[in-house]
Enzyme design. Sequence first.
Site, PDB file in Angstrom:
ATOM      1  N   GLU A  68     -34.616 -36.039 -43.084  1.00  0.00           N
ATOM      2  CA  GLU A  68     -34.399 -35.119 -42.267  1.00  0.00           C
ATOM      3  C   GLU A  68     -34.925 -33.638 -42.154  1.00  0.00           C
ATOM      4  O   GLU A  68     -34.837 -32.709 -41.023  1.00  0.00           O
ATOM      5  CB  GLU A  68     -32.983 -34.507 -41.465  1.00  0.00           C
ATOM      6  CG  GLU A  68     -32.855 -35.847 -41.136  1.00  0.00           C
ATOM      7  CD  GLU A  68     -31.056 -36.620 -41.067  1.00  0.00           C
ATOM      8  OE1 GLU A  68     -30.610 -35.781 -41.073  1.00  0.00           O
ATOM      9  OE2 GLU A  68     -31.006 -37.936 -41.387  1.00  0.00           O
TER      10      GLU A  68
ATOM     11  N   HIS B  13     -20.187 -26.078 -44.728  1.00  0.00           N
ATOM     12  CA  HIS B  13     -19.082 -24.616 -43.240  1.00  0.00           C
ATOM     13  C   HIS B  13     -18.153 -25.270 -42.915  1.00  0.00           C
ATOM     14  O   HIS B  13     -17.616 -24.984 -42.375  1.00  0.00           O
ATOM     15  CB  HIS B  13     -20.964 -24.679 -42.698  1.00  0.00           C
ATOM     16  CG  HIS B  13     -21.541 -23.087 -43.546  1.00  0.00           C
ATOM     17  ND1 HIS B  13     -22.792 -22.990 -43.866  1.00  0.00           N
ATOM     18  CD2 HIS B  13     -21.381 -21.498 -44.080  1.00  0.00           C
ATOM     19  CE1 HIS B  13     -22.751 -22.155 -44.787  1.00  0.00           C
ATOM     20  NE2 HIS B  13     -22.460 -21.500 -44.414  1.00  0.00           N
TER      21      HIS B  13
ATOM     22  N   HIS C 267     -29.199 -43.919 -47.481  1.00  0.00           N
ATOM     23  CA  HIS C 267     -30.487 -43.567 -47.381  1.00  0.00           C
ATOM     24  C   HIS C 267     -31.694 -43.612 -49.431  1.00  0.00           C
ATOM     25  O   HIS C 267     -33.011 -44.020 -48.689  1.00  0.00           O
ATOM     26  CB  HIS C 267     -30.614 -41.605 -47.502  1.00  0.00           C
ATOM     27  CG  HIS C 267     -30.088 -41.048 -45.820  1.00  0.00           C
ATOM     28  ND1 HIS C 267     -30.438 -41.447 -44.695  1.00  0.00           N
ATOM     29  CD2 HIS C 267     -29.305 -40.330 -45.966  1.00  0.00           C
ATOM     30  CE1 HIS C 267     -30.409 -40.570 -44.045  1.00  0.00           C
ATOM     31  NE2 HIS C 267     -29.279 -40.409 -44.563  1.00  0.00           N
TER      32      HIS C 267
ATOM     33  N   HIS D  22     -32.003 -35.136 -48.317  1.00  0.00           N
ATOM     34  CA  HIS D  22     -32.341 -34.911 -47.580  1.00  0.00           C
ATOM     35  C   HIS D  22     -32.492 -34.346 -46.504  1.00  0.00           C
ATOM     36  O   HIS D  22     -33.328 -34.765 -45.370  1.00  0.00           O
ATOM     37  CB  HIS D  22     -29.742 -35.273 -46.826  1.00  0.00           C
ATOM     38  CG  HIS D  22     -29.399 -36.256 -45.553  1.00  0.00           C
ATOM     39  ND1 HIS D  22     -29.942 -34.723 -44.243  1.00  0.00           N
ATOM     40  CD2 HIS D  22     -28.819 -36.531 -45.335  1.00  0.00           C
ATOM     41  CE1 HIS D  22     -29.477 -35.876 -43.377  1.00  0.00           C
ATOM     42  NE2 HIS D  22     -28.892 -37.168 -44.240  1.00  0.00           N
TER      43      HIS D  22
HETATM   44 CO    CO Z   1     -28.244 -38.854 -42.795  1.00  0.00          CO
END
Ligand code: CO
Length: 264
Positions: free
Chosen positions: A183, A99, A215, A152
């Site tokens: 997350e 976005h 990550h 993620h």
């Molecule tokens: Co991250």
Amino acid sequence: MRPRRDQMHMKSAVLLVHFGVSLPDVRKKTIDRLEQLVRAHHPEQTVCSAYTSEMIRRKLARQGIEIPNTDLALQQLADTGVTAVVIQPTHLIAGDEYHKMLDQIEAHRGRFESIRVGRPLMYAPEDYRRMADVLNAAYPCAADAALVLMGHGTGHAINAAYPALCYEFAHRGYEHIFLGTVEGYPDLDDVMQDLSRRAVQTVRLAPLLFVAGDHAQNDMAGDEPDSWKSRLTAAGYRVEPLVIGLGEIEAVQMMYLDHLDAVL
Ligand code: CO
């Protein structure tokens, strides 16, 4: 499709928009590779890339590497006389980064005759179905093995994309594939609960991330006690970490090319 006469002299470009990566070897296998593929499939197009992560852009700038964000890339394309742009993001879902990109595009609508935007990797139902098949084929598992994917995750409502993909694993009979996020929801605790109900001995651990960056290398496959590898090992599984970004998988590259073709 043949171009219409009035489009024949339009100068057109494809802009690939990525979250971004700071590791050059990871960039080569993913972002650079996708650029090459787009050039090979669309030799008439100017092809370039932008990053949405300002953190990664700043990190690279300190090393003397200037990568534009969407806003700067569109300014540069307009300045070189490009009149039609097709933008293909490599974001996995329509979340915050996607976005942010759309917002930056809006500011440039008036400078081009046309700007079209492709969908992120997982958007329409057929994307989830195809993703489930691609992952099942990319990471074959023996009878006593499971595939655990690390996504993620996000605070954005589109985090629901992850359980949607889980639904496709179940619906298509891929009962050995599990998905957690760093997350978001579901998380590793949820995955470990699901795994404990199955006769699993080996866990193949792979990122559901476009690039295998921080990550994947640390939170997933690192040696720290709280990494996914360490936690699954401590729970008694034989863990096989596969530090491979989705962007390195040919079948995923083809999905992006198809998303691009849909708007070109
Ligand atoms: Co991250």
